[in-house]
Design a protein around this motif. Structure first.
Motif, PDB file in Angstrom:
ATOM      1  N   LEU A   1       0.933  -1.271   0.076  1.00 36.40           N
ATOM      2  CA  LEU A   1       0.356  -0.280  -0.149  1.00 36.40           C
ATOM      3  C   LEU A   1       0.852   1.269   0.030  1.00 36.40           C
ATOM      4  N   THR A   2       0.287   2.257  -0.545  1.00 33.60           N
ATOM      5  CA  THR A   2       1.208   3.553  -1.066  1.00 33.60           C
ATOM      6  C   THR A   2       0.477   4.942  -1.578  1.00 33.60           C
ATOM      7  N   VAL A   3       0.632   5.610  -0.606  1.00 36.31           N
ATOM      8  CA  VAL A   3      -0.081   6.946  -0.965  1.00 36.31           C
ATOM      9  C   VAL A   3       0.710   7.886  -1.549  1.00 36.31           C
ATOM     10  N   HIS A   4       0.294   9.352  -1.607  1.00 33.20           N
ATOM     11  CA  HIS A   4       1.023  10.352  -2.428  1.00 33.20           C
ATOM     12  C   HIS A   4       1.688  10.632  -1.386  1.00 33.20           C
ATOM     13  N   VAL A   5       3.111  11.878  -2.101  1.00 31.04           N
ATOM     14  CA  VAL A   5       3.697  12.655  -1.034  1.00 31.04           C
ATOM     15  C   VAL A   5       2.841  13.864  -0.264  1.00 31.04           C
ATOM     16  N   ARG A   6       3.455  14.134   0.991  1.00 37.72           N
ATOM     17  CA  ARG A   6       3.034  15.413   1.609  1.00 37.72           C
ATOM     18  C   ARG A   6       1.756  14.431   2.074  1.00 37.72           C
ATOM     19  N   PRO A   7       1.492  13.309   2.669  1.00 36.95           N
ATOM     20  CA  PRO A   7       0.556  12.031   2.847  1.00 36.95           C
ATOM     21  C   PRO A   7      -0.354  13.474   4.075  1.00 36.95           C
ATOM     22  N   ASP A   8      -1.862  13.865   3.457  1.00 36.54           N
ATOM     23  CA  ASP A   8      -2.755  14.674   4.607  1.00 36.54           C
ATOM     24  C   ASP A   8      -3.702  12.991   5.395  1.00 36.54           C
TER      25      ASP A   8
ATOM     26  N   MET B   1       3.099  -1.064   4.042  1.00 34.39           N
ATOM     27  CA  MET B   1       2.982  -0.185   3.799  1.00 34.39           C
ATOM     28  C   MET B   1       4.571   1.059   3.576  1.00 34.39           C
ATOM     29  N   VAL B   2       4.452   1.854   2.440  1.00 25.81           N
ATOM     30  CA  VAL B   2       5.393   2.719   2.556  1.00 25.81           C
ATOM     31  C   VAL B   2       5.058   3.950   1.755  1.00 25.81           C
ATOM     32  N   VAL B   3       5.922   5.041   2.548  1.00 28.93           N
ATOM     33  CA  VAL B   3       5.387   6.329   2.113  1.00 28.93           C
ATOM     34  C   VAL B   3       6.601   7.314   1.608  1.00 28.93           C
ATOM     35  N   ASP B   4       6.821   8.141   0.679  1.00 21.12           N
ATOM     36  CA  ASP B   4       8.048   8.851  -0.256  1.00 21.12           C
ATOM     37  C   ASP B   4       7.605   9.740   0.351  1.00 21.12           C
TER      38      ASP B   4
ATOM     39  N   ILE C   1       4.110   9.863  -6.208  1.00 20.47           N
ATOM     40  CA  ILE C   1       3.690   7.899  -5.269  1.00 20.47           C
ATOM     41  C   ILE C   1       5.298   8.395  -4.813  1.00 20.47           C
ATOM     42  N   GLY C   2       5.916   9.808  -6.206  1.00 20.48           N
ATOM     43  CA  GLY C   2       7.738   9.723  -5.808  1.00 20.48           C
ATOM     44  C   GLY C   2       8.535   8.257  -6.184  1.00 20.48           C
TER      45      GLY C   2
END
Length: 314
Positions: free
Chosen positions: A21-28, A51-54, A97-98
């Protein structure tokens, strides 16, 4: 790219054993709440989930369960995992998603609600009539009879509430309220969530006093701007929530513009409106979002970016 139905999405999730799972950069709030809730839901279905977030996860979301399971890109660069599906939540473009996209060769699935979605994924489940991705996840759980635990309920309620201004914005629908109600029934605590998300430090309030000096009005007070200089941004980081609402709530204002100076020659823009299609304005500068809430980046100074925006706004 193929747009998929809810049944096709369900089958794809059923067949996948391991999911990233991932989401956009600058996650809200919508991105983070949707991800940790979906993580828990998929774990309950017997899936292996990562789960990963850049980007950095804002501290305000630390009260959510499973937030500590989110890894950064560097972790998976050093610890490669093979997955059957890369599930992108709440991101409308591949760039958002970087560096995550380059790490995995699995088919890309995208669950999103942005009308400006670029249809980058191999398989897209798009619900632009929904106020938040959290609303979509709640709806999926209800339709698939997946239990919503108390921790999921808190995450999903936060996701929904933060993306519709705690039910004040025009994207709030009967279904938005229905999904939020399901979350409350499952144990979400609206007062705790709002108090946690909206808490303001004395230092932040002092900085807000400074920022308010930049407020300006244009076009018969129908357009208002507020600025965060590069120096202010260095203090705030990505914690810029609330500033655009200061001017959005002015009675005469239709279009509210928050200008964020990432550097002397790069300005990020957040647009909010009561009537104007700000997605169209953002599109003019290569951005997008929703009709009433959108954003873009202009490679120039705050003053020049403001000038260009005002030329486009009629």
């Amino acid at each position: 790219m193929s747009k998929i139905t809810i049944n096709q999405l369900h089958m794809a999730l059923y067949e996948a054993n391991s999911i990233m799972l991932t989401v956009h950069v600058r996650p809200d709030g919508d991105a983070i709440g949707s991800m940790v809730a979906f993580y828990e839901a998929l774990i309950a279905q017997g899936k292996t989930v990562h789960m990963v977030v850049d980007d950095i996860i804002p501290e305000r979301y630390s009260f959510l369960s499973y937030i500590d399971q989110i890894k950064d890109v560097a972790y998976y660069e050093a610890n490669h995992v093979s997955v059957d599906m890369l599930m992108v939540l709440d991101a409308s473009t591949y760039e958002r998603i970087g560096r995550v996209g380059a790490l995995f060769s699995a088919p890309i699935f995208n669950i999103d609600h942005h009308i400006s979605n670029s249809e980058f994924a191999d398989h897209l489940y798009l619900k632009p009539e929904f106020a938040a991705t959290g609303e979509i996840i709640t709806d999926l759980c209800e339709q698939w009879n997946w239990p919503i635990t108390e921790s999921m309920a808190n995450a999903l309620y936060m996701a929904i509430a933060t993306d519709c201004g705690f039910f004040k914005f025009s994207n709030t629908t009967a279904n938005t309220l229905k999904m939020a109600s399901l979350c409350v029934a499952a144990g979400a605590r609206p007062n705790v969530i709002s108090e946690t998300i909206e808490a303001v430090s004395a230092a932040r309030l002092e900085l807000t006093k400074q920022v308010m000096q930049t407020i300006a009005f244009y076009k018969d007070n129908r357009v208002a701007t507020i600025e965060l200089s590069p120096e202010v941004m260095a203090i705030l980081g990505d914690d810029t929530d609330g500033f655009v609402d200061i001017i959005r709530n002015v009675d005469t204002v239709d279009v509210a513009i928050l200008l964020k100076g990432e550097s002397p020659n790069r300005t990020r823009i957040s647009l909010r409106s009561k009537g104007t299609d700000v997605n169209a304005i953002a599109n003019h500068f290569g951005g997008g979002g929703h009709i009433r809430a959108a954003g873009c980046t202009i490679e120039t100074s705050i003053d020049e970016a403001k000038s260009r925006l005002l030329e486009v706004i009629k």
